[in-house]
Design an enzyme around this catalytic site. Structure first.
Site, PDB file in Angstrom:
ATOM      1  N   ASP B  97      -0.447  -8.967 -40.027  1.00  0.00           N
ATOM      2  CA  ASP B  97      -1.311  -9.850 -38.915  1.00  0.00           C
ATOM      3  C   ASP B  97      -2.566  -8.598 -39.048  1.00  0.00           C
ATOM      4  O   ASP B  97      -3.322  -7.817 -40.300  1.00  0.00           O
ATOM      5  CB  ASP B  97      -1.315  -9.237 -38.126  1.00  0.00           C
ATOM      6  CG  ASP B  97      -1.263  -7.864 -37.094  1.00  0.00           C
ATOM      7  OD1 ASP B  97      -0.858  -7.020 -37.956  1.00  0.00           O
ATOM      8  OD2 ASP B  97      -0.145  -8.329 -35.813  1.00  0.00           O
ATOM      9  N   ASP B 275       5.680 -16.461 -36.262  1.00  0.00           N
ATOM     10  CA  ASP B 275       6.372 -15.461 -36.081  1.00  0.00           C
ATOM     11  C   ASP B 275       6.465 -14.592 -34.963  1.00  0.00           C
ATOM     12  O   ASP B 275       5.847 -15.009 -33.454  1.00  0.00           O
ATOM     13  CB  ASP B 275       4.802 -13.951 -36.828  1.00  0.00           C
ATOM     14  CG  ASP B 275       4.757 -13.604 -35.340  1.00  0.00           C
ATOM     15  OD1 ASP B 275       3.657 -14.569 -35.334  1.00  0.00           O
ATOM     16  OD2 ASP B 275       4.420 -12.167 -35.241  1.00  0.00           O
TER      17      ASP B 275
END
Lengths: 387, 387
Positions: B97, B275
């Site tokens: 991320d 996720d």
């Protein structure tokens, strides 16, 4: 290594080299190669390890703690669930202690009498009575293959009178334990009960304890009351006096010992079985054992080190993960740190035991002992940056 | 499943069933079967799991958290050690991320500007500046295969003006992220950069964000800013509006989602990647996911239950250990509880994903969805004693 289901307990010596002995214990749940290191599975789990891993490292037997298991989940519950082997998914040999040592070290409001010891559970404060008979009853409920008599283990150093009193009490409890063990049919199930030699560091007391116990029909004999605070040389000296007085045709188990060096030196003095929380506990505190001694992964020297703990080790935890990664996991408080370091440590302990066994069989124990001690003395590889 | 080393990033659709898509992402570190669940490896480890286990459960990709890794062990250190794949022993695909979400939720003394966000490290209090450019730089140092633009994720519900401001800032940051990604040679290494659709729960804002991002050359597109406190139906409604406005020939990643039901319903709305910390975090808190819903192992109803979590599951953690044993491990605070329950949970999540993928290929997704929902509604097996 083979699983001899339902074979009764037996012990045979395969080879000796000096005082060091290479043997084989058979139990209803398999064969135990001795000298043996028994990983500690206090609460029905060897901490941070899957049972299959423990087995694959070469462990033939694990230890369960009667004190912890009687309090939680309780021996009665384990029995209802089919016994400790099934409960913890360990179909191999299990040894249980008597619970006495933890009663002395963990429980509160202890009161000792001829009959036994009463104490308060550290889990829920419940008042509990532990007697030699009850300890056997619990171990029978757990269904362990090798069981221990209840004894009184005192802290060292201790006055002679105190050591003598505890030793004599332990002898009387040995007798009562044996009666209970036979009454409950332990021998018929092929299980073993070990008597425990006490007597502090006093040679006379140790010899008397070993002599008296030898006259009782135990399947094996433990040395208790050592590694409780005394210097290593005092422990080894006591062993030198004690083991020759123990039956040569029965296994000898040194309880709660120890460091790799303690183990090597105790094998040299005739010990066959060991248990210790050190490799598992150290693994949860960032400490790794390798053939070059102890490595503290918390140390910043590892932060940029791409090398594994020991590239020559066959264990994945030792040869595949960088010290930098292990350092990171320890600093970050990650569970994988404990998982990998415990794995590494038990792998090293079992490699050491395999080396010991091979050396005794090959009659090269002294050479192995010297080489192993030289490796330890060498110490860990130099820091990465300075190469 | 095959490892196509050095293949550049690509995505192809294999089948569709309604809005649900079955696809395949290729990256320099392998092939990712979609819809895909990506276990979260926050600090370069999927908590309480060995990397090989994560892989064996069918995970083609894991997520690393840029915020955590930049603070410890630092991206520069990971780069010196050969990159994140090598550092964490995960030779398969890694997605990182941008760090933005954790800056907003974990860091202290945040200050947001057009340029970026400054904050204090939660590890050592150090003052740090995070910009779109720096986020890409860090992700390049980590060497992840799929990287994310820095965006601003606001909490929901939020006023429209706030959602609009954050969405427009995120669009400008998307542009800057892309410039940096190309300047640093990401495309040449076959890596991917995803743009992130923002806009809160406002349909107009979501459509504008998706439309603007679609005109930029991203390899994939994320939906950000959902599952941050809003009801599930609001999230799904927003997806229904958003996904049709996202490029059909690029993967769509719904960030931070979610429960098994969230995933199933989001696949039905055109999402390809997920996720979430839920399966791993729940595993550390005594909660198990099975095809019959959630099981709380702390509950005393399991104390005497000899049955496994799910005897039909192929996962050892699910079919081999009794609920009584798991209950005991959870109550006793043993690390093996987290190890087994995390294993079970990730196994269930990946079984769910495999079921979803198979159903889309067989054009039976609606049937699979109904059957899966019916199983969840059925709930856990009745308590053991009442059988």
């Amino acid at each position: 290594m083979t699983n001899n289901d339902n074979a009764p307990f037996s012990f045979r010596l395969i080879a000796t080299d000096g005082m060091a002995r290479r043997g084989e214990i058979r139990t209803p749940h398999g064969t135990v190669r001795t000298p043996a290191f028994m990983p500690v599975g206090t609460q029905a789990t060897v901490k941070a390890m899957y049972p299959d891993q423990v087995r694959e490292l070469g462990s033939d037997v694990v230890l369960g703690n009667t004190y912890h298991l009687m309090l939680r989940p309780t021996a009665e519950r384990v029995a209802r669930l089919g016994g400790l082997h099934k409960f913890m998914n360990w179909p191999h040999t299990i040894l249980t202690d008597s619970g006495g040592f933890q009663v002395m070290s963990l429980a509160q409001l202890r009161k000792l009498s001829e009959k036994g010891v009463t104490f308060q559970s550290h889990v829920d404060g419940q008042k509990i009575e532990m007697t030699p008979e009850r300890s056997i009853e619990i171990q029978q409920l757990l269904g362990s293959d090798i069981q221990m008599q209840l004894d009184e283990c005192i802290a060292l150093p201790a006055p002679r009178e105190e050591a003598e009193r505890a030793m004599r009490l332990s002898l009387r409890w040995a007798e009562r334990s044996r009666v209970q063990f036979e009454a409950m049919g332990g021998p018929g199930r092929g299980q073993a009960l070990y008597g425990i030699v006490q007597g502090g560091t006093d040679p006379e007391l140790r010899l008397e304890s070993a002599g008296m116990l030898s006259q009782m029909p135990f399947e094996g004999y433990s040395v208790g009351g050592l590694a409780v605070g005394e210097p290593q040389e005092v422990m080894l000296k006591t062993l030198e006096i004690t083991t020759p007085a123990m039956p040569a045709d029965k296994p000898r188990y040194l309880m709660g010992v120890g460091t790799p060096e303690d183990i090597l030196e105790s094998v040299a003095r005739g010990i066959d079985q060991f248990d210790c929380v050190l490799p598992t506990r150290a693994g949860r505190h960032g400490l790794a054992y390798t053939r070059y001694g102890k490595v503290n992964l918390k140390n910043a020297r590892h932060a940029d080190d791409p090398r594994p703990l020991d590239e020559t080790s066959p264990c994945e935890a030792s040869n595949r993960y960088s010290r930098a990664y292990l350092h990171h996991l320890v600093k970050a408080g990650e569970g994988l740190a404990a998982m990998l370091l415990t794995w590494n440590n038990l792998a090293y302990y079992q490699q050491l035991m395999q080396g010991i066994r091979d050396a005794i069989e090959a009659q090269t124990f002294e050479e192995f002992r010297a080489r192993t001690r030289a490796d330890w003395a060498k110490g860990d590889i130099p820091p990465f940056a300075s190469r």
